[in-house]
Enzyme design. Structure first.
Site, PDB file in Angstrom:
ATOM      1  N   HIS A  86      35.327  39.270  33.248  1.00 27.44           N
ATOM      2  CA  HIS A  86      36.736  39.333  32.360  1.00 27.44           C
ATOM      3  C   HIS A  86      37.874  39.193  32.981  1.00 27.44           C
ATOM      4  CE1 HIS A  86      34.592  40.026  28.577  1.00 27.44           C
ATOM      5  NE2 HIS A  86      33.560  40.768  28.925  1.00 27.44           N
ATOM      6  N   ASP A  87      38.751  39.043  32.153  1.00 21.92           N
ATOM      7  CA  ASP A  87      40.280  38.791  32.671  1.00 21.92           C
ATOM      8  C   ASP A  87      40.514  39.816  33.961  1.00 21.92           C
ATOM      9  OD1 ASP A  87      43.429  38.295  31.601  1.00 21.92           O
ATOM     10  OD2 ASP A  87      43.125  40.007  32.504  1.00 21.92           O
ATOM     11  N   TYR A  98      38.879  38.465  37.110  1.00 22.60           N
ATOM     12  CA  TYR A  98      39.522  37.176  37.409  1.00 22.60           C
ATOM     13  C   TYR A  98      40.797  37.296  38.127  1.00 22.60           C
ATOM     14  CZ  TYR A  98      35.904  35.815  33.998  1.00 22.60           C
ATOM     15  OH  TYR A  98      34.891  35.697  33.253  1.00 22.60           O
ATOM     16  N   ASP A 131      43.447  35.617  30.986  1.00 21.72           N
ATOM     17  CA  ASP A 131      43.016  34.988  29.657  1.00 21.72           C
ATOM     18  C   ASP A 131      43.863  33.977  29.229  1.00 21.72           C
ATOM     19  OD1 ASP A 131      40.352  36.374  29.612  1.00 21.72           O
ATOM     20  OD2 ASP A 131      40.954  37.608  28.205  1.00 21.72           O
TER      21      ASP A 131
END
Length: 382
Positions: free
Chosen positions: A135-136, A139, A165
């Site tokens: 998820h964001d 990353y 995102d």
């Protein structure tokens, strides 16, 4: 409810986009394309997703929602028929998932060689982590962006899922799709846009590499020019426990800040004076409320703005004058951006339950015998 193509008023009017529904950055990108006038048809699984979609999901505004079982052969055939008349397809699944469904780039380009195939993932289409979940937060962590966020030396702080995102993800997907569309107009050939959040986030962080090269940034939080290391670019508490953002980087803006604060401070170019300047600013800002300081700094070049919650942001005089937030179908939401002098965007369909527009949208896109799709279980009408 009737669906008519080509009704958008933005610069992408006439562009057709097939969206294979996902969560997060891919629907945000498709929202932007729809805001700018593209005809987007959103293909969702029956019942939608637990983490996105539905009548309250602003990210799904502006385009019809069609519910289809993509494992049904008639549904697959229908999606490929839609692709045949489309300019763009957007999907946000793990690498290889679209191919297994039968709607990967090779299958779609066989049907439509001019198609721009937009792929949105966190890790990218290749690399050792390509198949891993994430998820964001994950990353932006591995790109070095998260480590630098916040002014707490002990731990980083993250701004919801804005940086990964939507900053490194959907924004770069839209850039890639638009660039590929322009190229396709010249070459007559489509291509795959591999938009990975790690790629985009790293690209967003380019200025940090410049600052490091100049010796103005390091791996220590709250030590550089833009991370709170300087007293003239930081956050200060007011008398009522609220906060102000101060961004007086340039000398002329700094001089205005000092003048309006009414404090005497030593030369900021002597780095040994910085702690004393910060202490003077901190003490002075605590003497008045946020509202009182806003009156002092309103419309000036001191680069001071209140830090306010979203509920107050929608009522801020400047944002209200520009109509940054709008009411649409009973819901407050951000207006389309950016703005255009001649082909301004307009808001169309409000978010709806998955499958609310199946019959009308498929018919508008020229799909024959929608009733048969509904009867076979390939498609569903909410």
């Amino acid at each position: 409810m009737g669906i008519t193509l080509g009704q958008g008023t933005g610069p992408l009017r006439g562009i057709r986009v097939v969206e294979i529904a996902g969560i997060g950055p891919a629907p945000h990108a498709c929202m932007a394309l729809a805001d700018l006038g593209a005809d987007v048809i959103r293909i969702e699984r029956p019942g939608g997703s637990a983490f996105g979609g539905g009548a309250h999901d602003v990210l799904t505004r502006g385009r019809p929602t069609v519910a289809m079982d993509l494992k049904h052969p008639d549904a697959l055939r229908t999606v490929l028929d839609l692709v045949g008349d489309a300019d763009v397809l957007v999907e946000g699944m793990r690498p290889g998932a679209a191919e297994r469904l039968g709607i990967g780039p090779e299958q779609c380009h066989e049907r439509n060689p001019r198609l721009v195939y937009g792929r949105m993932t966190g890790w990218g289409q290749d690399g050792p982590w390509a198949q891993a979940a994430g998820h964001d937060l994950n990353y932006i962590a591995v790109t070095g962006a998260l480590h630098a966020l916040g002014q707490d030396p002990a731990r980083p702080h993250f701004p919801n899922n804005l940086v990964g995102d939507f900053g490194g993800g959907s924004t770069y997907l839209v850039i890639g799709v638009l660039a590929a569309l322009l190229e396709a107009r010249v070459s007559g050939q489509g291509q795959v846009v591999d938009a990975a959040i790690v790629d985009g986030t790293a690209h967003l962080n380019a200025v940090e590499f410049s600052l490091r090269a100049l010796g103005m940034a390091s791996d220590r939080r709250r030590s550089g020019l833009l991370d709170g290391g300087m007293p003239f670019y930081d956050v200060y508490e007011t008398a009522d426990g609220k906060h102000l953002s101060v961004g007086a980087l340039e000398p002329e803006f700094y001089d205005e800040l000092v003048r309006l604060l009414g404090v005497e401070v030593p030369d900021r170019n002597d780095l040994t004076n910085l702690p004393g300047i910060r202490e003077a600013f901190t003490r002075r800002f605590k003497e008045r409320t946020q509202a009182e300081w806003c009156e002092v700094f309103d419309g000036t070049d001191a680069c001071v703005a209140p830090i306010i919650p979203l509920s107050e942001a929608v009522e801020h005089p400047h944002l209200k004058a520009r109509e940054v937030f709008v009411e649409h179908e009973g819901a407050t939401q951000p207006a389309p951006a950016p703005r255009f002098s001649r082909t301004g965007a307009t808001l169309d369909l409000a978010p709806a339950r998955p499958g609310s527009h199946t019959r009308d949208a498929l018919a508008a896109w020229g799909v024959a015998d929608v009733d048969a799709l509904l009867e076979s279980g390939a498609a569903f009408q909410a």
